[in-house]
Structures are given as structure tokens and as C-alpha cells.
Write a protein that holds these residues in place. Structure first.
Motif, short mmCIF file in Angstrom:
data_model
loop_
_atom_site.label_atom_id
_atom_site.label_comp_id
_atom_site.label_asym_id
_atom_site.label_seq_id
_atom_site.Cartn_x
_atom_site.Cartn_y
_atom_site.Cartn_z
N VAL A 38 0.84 -1.19 0.00
CA VAL A 38 0.00 0.00 0.00
C VAL A 38 0.88 1.24 0.00
CG1 VAL A 38 -1.68 1.32 1.34
CG2 VAL A 38 -1.88 -1.17 1.21
N PRO A 39 0.70 2.19 -0.93
CA PRO A 39 1.50 3.42 -0.90
C PRO A 39 1.23 4.22 0.38
CG PRO A 39 0.41 3.15 -3.03
CD PRO A 39 -0.19 2.14 -2.11
N ALA A 40 2.27 4.87 0.89
CA ALA A 40 2.15 5.67 2.11
C ALA A 40 1.09 6.75 1.94
CB ALA A 40 3.50 6.31 2.45
N ALA A 41 0.34 7.02 3.01
CA ALA A 41 -0.77 7.98 2.93
C ALA A 41 -1.09 8.52 4.31
CB ALA A 41 -2.01 7.30 2.32
N PHE A 42 -1.92 9.57 4.33
CA PHE A 42 -2.55 10.03 5.57
C PHE A 42 -3.99 10.39 5.26
CE2 PHE A 42 -0.85 14.00 3.80
CZ PHE A 42 -1.88 14.91 4.00
N VAL A 43 -4.80 10.47 6.30
CA VAL A 43 -6.23 10.70 6.09
C VAL A 43 -6.74 11.75 7.07
CG1 VAL A 43 -6.82 8.73 7.58
CG2 VAL A 43 -8.52 9.61 5.98
N LEU A 44 -7.57 12.66 6.54
CA LEU A 44 -8.35 13.58 7.35
C LEU A 44 -9.70 12.92 7.58
CD1 LEU A 44 -7.62 16.96 5.50
CD2 LEU A 44 -6.35 15.90 7.37
N PRO A 45 -10.11 12.70 8.82
CA PRO A 45 -11.29 11.87 9.09
C PRO A 45 -12.60 12.53 8.69
CG PRO A 45 -10.34 12.72 11.13
CD PRO A 45 -9.38 13.08 10.04
N THR A 46 -13.65 11.73 8.75
CA THR A 46 -14.98 12.20 8.30
C THR A 46 -15.47 13.41 9.09
OG1 THR A 46 -16.01 10.58 9.78
CG2 THR A 46 -15.67 9.91 7.50
N ALA A 47 -14.98 13.58 10.32
CA ALA A 47 -15.40 14.74 11.13
C ALA A 47 -15.00 16.07 10.49
CB ALA A 47 -14.80 14.64 12.53
N TRP A 48 -14.03 16.03 9.56
CA TRP A 48 -13.64 17.26 8.86
C TRP A 48 -14.71 17.72 7.87
CZ3 TRP A 48 -10.05 20.94 9.01
CH2 TRP A 48 -8.91 20.76 9.76
N CYS A 49 -15.53 16.81 7.39
CA CYS A 49 -16.49 17.14 6.32
C CYS A 49 -17.49 18.17 6.85
CB CYS A 49 -17.21 15.88 5.86
SG CYS A 49 -18.07 16.06 4.29
N GLY A 50 -17.61 19.28 6.15
CA GLY A 50 -18.53 20.34 6.55
C GLY A 50 -17.92 21.38 7.48
N ARG A 51 -16.69 21.13 7.98
CA ARG A 51 -16.03 22.12 8.83
C ARG A 51 -15.52 23.28 7.98
NH1 ARG A 51 -12.05 18.59 12.69
NH2 ARG A 51 -11.27 20.67 13.23
N ASN A 52 -15.47 24.46 8.57
CA ASN A 52 -14.97 25.64 7.87
C ASN A 52 -13.83 26.23 8.69
OD1 ASN A 52 -14.66 27.78 6.10
ND2 ASN A 52 -16.32 28.98 7.00
N GLU A 53 -12.70 25.56 8.67
CA GLU A 53 -11.53 25.99 9.43
C GLU A 53 -10.32 25.95 8.50
OE1 GLU A 53 -11.28 24.52 13.60
OE2 GLU A 53 -12.87 23.16 12.96
N PRO A 54 -10.25 26.92 7.57
CA PRO A 54 -9.20 26.86 6.55
C PRO A 54 -7.78 26.88 7.11
CG PRO A 54 -10.38 28.96 6.50
CD PRO A 54 -11.16 28.06 7.38
N ALA A 55 -7.54 27.64 8.16
CA ALA A 55 -6.19 27.70 8.72
C ALA A 55 -5.78 26.35 9.30
CB ALA A 55 -6.11 28.79 9.78
#
Length: 526
Positions: A38-55
Motif C-alpha cells: 500500500v503506498p504511504a498515505a494520511f487521512v483527514l477523518p470524516t469529522a472534517w467534512c462540513g467544517r470551515n476551518e481553513p487555517a
């Protein structure tokens, strides 16, 4: 690190499972832990969906990229050994083709030359840059894809080529520069040269794709909550478009139409994954895979067994071969016909992979009395064409050349066959109402074919001699002209296409049903 999870060998999977990181990332974590490639990766979890925190998004993406750079020895935006990434969606419940992916993120005028120096392969570099510009324009900027398709078509004419795979690096460089000019003309600004800006915008676009109309329709049809959200996986790119020993494919560990224990796959040499799943190309390289890459072929067959052991069920997986080396990009529970579900449950119990109780649980929700396989009453008229079978069964219906025509016919009580050049997943509402689907291009494992099987629709793809004239609302199949509303019949058992409305015969999986009845009586029938 609470908002970021790594996908690396030796790193424990997320405690919250697929609900936290999405089904795609969860499967990658389990495969990496099991030692699969599996190629190396990272993930932003589902809790990020709909958040508005660009910084915070920027900060978290920068941290993740740093971890990938450490793992790979490559540098994102580097002018010596550039790191390129894919940005992929992934809900807790798999939604094939309903959300977006952006590949080859990190390329610009400097890194494309760095990729040439690192690989010695200018064609790979410029083909990947061309793909990034076109995909970014469609997914991130929401530009009309037809404009870029026209540039591709013109390049093919100039190069006297049938497909993009036949274009050399000079033609691909010229095509990429034309696409960059087109992007500027349509948006009024230059294509973003900063790799990190590309990454941020791609991640935001993938999160937005959760709310796309086709994704919302799929959730509604499958009882998936709108609140679940998608994760975003950022994964090191591997290149199926790196030359003659490279390619991309989609495989099923068993035939999802019949349930037979055989490796069922589509593969395209010198291509990336979207070439296989998007349904825009005819896929002709399955037999060549066995001959040209015998070691990868053997490894793939071994992986079929490994994936079923790891996940306990039949899997649908995406893979890339780069210069002979195999990589897995995702694995998920395979969508299958009810007939296949019955066959698979019986076989896996007899193989000892499931108990009878587990076999029954796998069939929960299927009306076993309604599981049938249909054929046409003989004799049948002459065959107009032979296409590839993506979903079994037979169907007769009126020709419908777009989803709106399917809806009109269905409202009048007339069964419809959706006939398209390439069926895309945005056609899902028309697919759901049609009794069958016929396409001129695509493969058995494209997203649309996967959805058709899940819906229980007969689906034939890559039909030779199928031409569609939307202006005159007719299609030509093997030289025979059929107006929209005239009947056509699809044989998903053989791949044959016939003119007219044909009578049906049905059969039931009697032997398998008898074994299942034995399970209910507490006996394991042989």
C-alpha cells in the motif's frame, strides 16, 4: 495528530474504524498492517467534512505532507525528487464513483521537469501533468469538461492516434500547455503553480463532493445518512502510466455477476485508475496482463485469497502496477447480484470461510424466492453485436438515449434500456429506472457497471459498432438503426444484443437454495 491518521506499515489502524476515517482509508490501514503493498498515505477523518476551518486545514495538510516526505524520501514541490499525491474521498459506507478524486497533485512547470529527471521518462511526466490540469479543472474549478475533451480530441487527430496512450511526450507537452491556456481563458487566472495550494483546493473539493447531486441520490437510494460525511485520503502517487510494464486495474476476488470463484478484472496498460473506472475507454489489455507481467499476475491471484481472509468477504479492489511492482489503492466489499450472493455464500460455507449461520447472515435482506436467472425463449433473432457482460440476466426495453428519456418511458409504463456512449455515475437515477444498460465504451469494473450490478440491472459495455446520434434521437448497432422508443434486447448471459422485444424464461438456483434450507434446519448440506 488527533485530526490526522497515518497509513504506513507498523502504524495501528484508527480506533474509530471506518466510521472515523472512511471505508477506503480503513481498508488501506488494515492492508498496510497485514503487509500488503500500500503506498504511504494520511487521512483527514470524516469529522472534517462540513467544517470551515481553513487555517487548521492548511496546518493539518502540511503536517501530513511532512510525514509522507519522511516516509518516502521525496519532497512535495521539490525540484530534484518531487513527491506527487492523490487526493481521494471515502465515506464510512462505500459509494462507488459518487464522490471525487484528484490525481497527480504537485505538478507545475518546475516539478514536471524534475519528474523527467528523476524517472528518465518525459512521457510519464507530461501525461501526469495533463491529467492533473484536466481533472483539477473539472473537479476543483467546475469548468466544462467538454472544452478539455475537445483539446484531447484535436491532439489525437494531429498525432494520428486512437487514444491518449499513443501520444508521445512532445504531443502531451503541447496538449498540457494548451490546457493551461484554456484554464486561464476560462477562469481569468493562471492554473495554480503552488503544489500546496493545489493540495488545499483539491481537499476542499473532495469534501464538497459529499453534497454533489449524484452522491445525494445514491445515499437516498441506499439509506445512507447525509450526516455521515466523507474522509479525505492523501496518498503517495504510484504511476500506472510509467510505460510498458505499468498499468492500472480493478479486480474482484470472485465474479460479482455469477459468484464463480475466479479473478474478475479489467486492466489497462500505461494508464491511471480513472481510465478504468470512469467508463470512457474500451479496455482491451486483460489477456496481455497474464502474458506481459506474469509475476504481477500471480501476485494478484494470491492477493485475492489474502484479501478475502483479511476482510472475510469477497472484495472489489483497485490496483496499480508501476514498472512491474504491484500496489493496492483500496479494497471494499464487492457489490454483487443476488444470484452471485447466493452462490458466494454457499461456496464460502463449503470452503470453511463462513459458518452456516454467517452464510445466512450474508443473505439477510435478499428474497431467496425471487432470486432467478433469466434467458430468452428460443429461437432469437440475429445478433446485432456482442458486448462485454458487466451484469447478468436478460432484458427487453425501449431505447432511451439519456436518463430523462428513461423517466418519460417509465412514467408511461414502458420498460427502457439506457443506451449511452459511456454511462457515468451521474446517470444513477435513470439507471435505477431502466431495465438494462448498454454502452459503447467502458469496462466490466467501471463505477457505472458496479452500480448497475448493485441495482440488479442487466449491463453490457464496450459494445462494438454502437453509435449514438442524439440530434436524430437514434442509435446504430451493428449497422441497424433503432429510433428512441424502439425495442432492443440485451442478453447478459452471452453479451448478445438483439433488435425487438423477446420473451423471457427464468431459472432458480435450486441446488444452492436446497443447501441454504439445510442450514436453516441446522444441517450443513453438501
Amino acid at each position: 495528530m488527533a485530526d490526522l491518521h497515518l497509513i504506513l506499515p507498523g502504524v495501528a489502524p484508527a480506533a474509530g474504524g471506518a466510521r472515523e476515517v472512511g471505508n477506503k482509508a480503513w481498508s488501506l490501514m488494515l492492508m498496510a498492517q497485514a503487509g500488503l503493498p500500500v503506498p504511504a498515505a494520511f487521512v483527514l477523518p470524516t469529522a472534517w467534512c462540513g467544517r470551515n476551518e481553513p487555517a487548521l486545514l492548511r496546518q493539518t495538510l502540511a503536517e501530513g505532507i511532512g510525514r509522507l516526505e519522511t516516509a518516502t524520501g521525496l519532497t512535495f514541490g521539490g525540484v530534484r525528487r518531487p513527491l506527487l499525491v492523490s487526493v481521494r474521498s471515502g465515506g464510512a459506507v462505500s459509494m462507488p464513483g459518487m464522490m471525487e478524486t484528484v490525481l497527480d497533485v504537485g505538478l507545475n512547470n518546475d516539478t514536471v521537469e524534475a519528474l523527467v529527471r528523476m524517472t528518465g521518462n518525459p512521457r510519464l511526466a507530461w501525461d501526469s501533468f495533463r491529467r492533473l490540469v484536466q481533472c483539477y479543472a473539472e473537479v476543483v474549478t467546475d469548468l466544462p469538461i467538454a472544452t478539455f475533451d475537445a483539446l484531447v480530441a484535436a491532439a489525437l487527430v494531429r498525432g494520428e492516434a486512437e487514444t491518449q496512450r499513443e501520444l508521445d511526450h512532445r504531443a502531451l507537452r503541447a496538449l498540457t500547455l494548451a490546457m493551461l491556456d484554456c484554464y486561464r481563458d476560462l477562469t481569468g487566472v493562471a492554473f495554480p503553480a503552488d503544489p500546496f495550494e493545489q493540495l488545499v483546493m483539491a481537499a476542499e473539493a473532495v469534501f464538497r463532493s459529499w453534497d454533489a447531486p449524484k452522491a445525494a441520490s445514491y445515499r437516498r437510494m441506499n439509506g445512507i445518512s447525509d450526516d455521515a460525511g466523507t474522509a479525505v485520503t492523501v496518498q503517495t502517487m504510484v504511476f500506472g502510466n510509467a510505460g510498458g510494464e505499468s498499468g492500472a486495474g480493478v479486480g474482484f476476488t470472485r465474479d460479482p455477476a455469477t459468484g464463480t470463484r475466479t479473478f474478475y478484472f479489467d486492466f489497462q496498460f500505461n494508464g491511471q485508475g480513472e481510465d478504468v473506472v470512469a467508463g470512457r475507454h474500451k479496455l482491451r489489455d486483460n489477456d496481455r496482463l497474464r502474458l506481459v507481467l506474469p509475476a504481477a499476475w500471480k501476485r494478484l491471484n494470491d492477493i485475492c485469497h489474502a484479501l478475502e481472509v483479511l476482510f472475510g468477504d469477497v472484495q472489489d479492489f483497485e490496483f496499480t502496477v508501476q514498472s512491474g511492482q504491484l500496489f493496492l489503492l483500496q479494497s471494499r466489499r464487492a457489490k454483487r447480484t443476488d444470484w452471485a450472493a447466493v452462490t458466494i455464500a454457499v461456496d464460502m460455507v463449503q470452503e470453511g470461510a463462513l459458518t452456516p449461520a454467517e452464510g445466512l447472515a450474508r443473505l439477510d435482506g435478499i428474497d431467496l424466492n425471487a432470486v432467478v436467472r433469466t434467458t430468452f425463449v428460443q429461437p432469437v433473432p440475429a445478433t446485432l453485436a456482442m458486448a462485454q457482460v458487466a451484469s447478468m440476466g436478460v432484458a427487453s426495453g425501449a431505447v432511451a438515449l439519456d436518463p430523462d428519456a428513461v423517466k418519460r418511458l417509465a412514467a408511461a409504463g414502458t420498460p427502457a434500456i439506457l443506451v449511452r456512449r459511456d454511462t457515468v455515475t451521474s446517470d444513477i437515477e435513470g439507471m435505477a429506472l431502466a431495465v438494462g444498460i448498454l454502452t459503447a465504451s467502458g469496462g466490466r469494473t467501471s463505477h457505472a457497471a458496479v452500480v448497475a450490478r448493485q441495482l440488479g440491472k442487466v449491463c453490457l459495455v464496450a459494445c462494438p459498432g454502437l453509435h449514438i446520434d442524439l440530434d436524430r434521437r437514434l442509435c446504430l448497432i451493428g449497422g441497424t438503426s433503432l429510433q428512441e422508443g424502439e425495442f432492443v434486447s440485451l442478453d447478459g448471459n452471452t453479451g448478445a444484443v438483439h433488435a425487438g422485444r423477446l420473451a423471457l424464461l427464468t431459472e432458480k438456483p435450486d441446488q444452492a437454495l436446497a443447501i441454504i434450507a439445510g442450514w436453516r434446519n441446522g444441517k450443513l448440506s453438501q
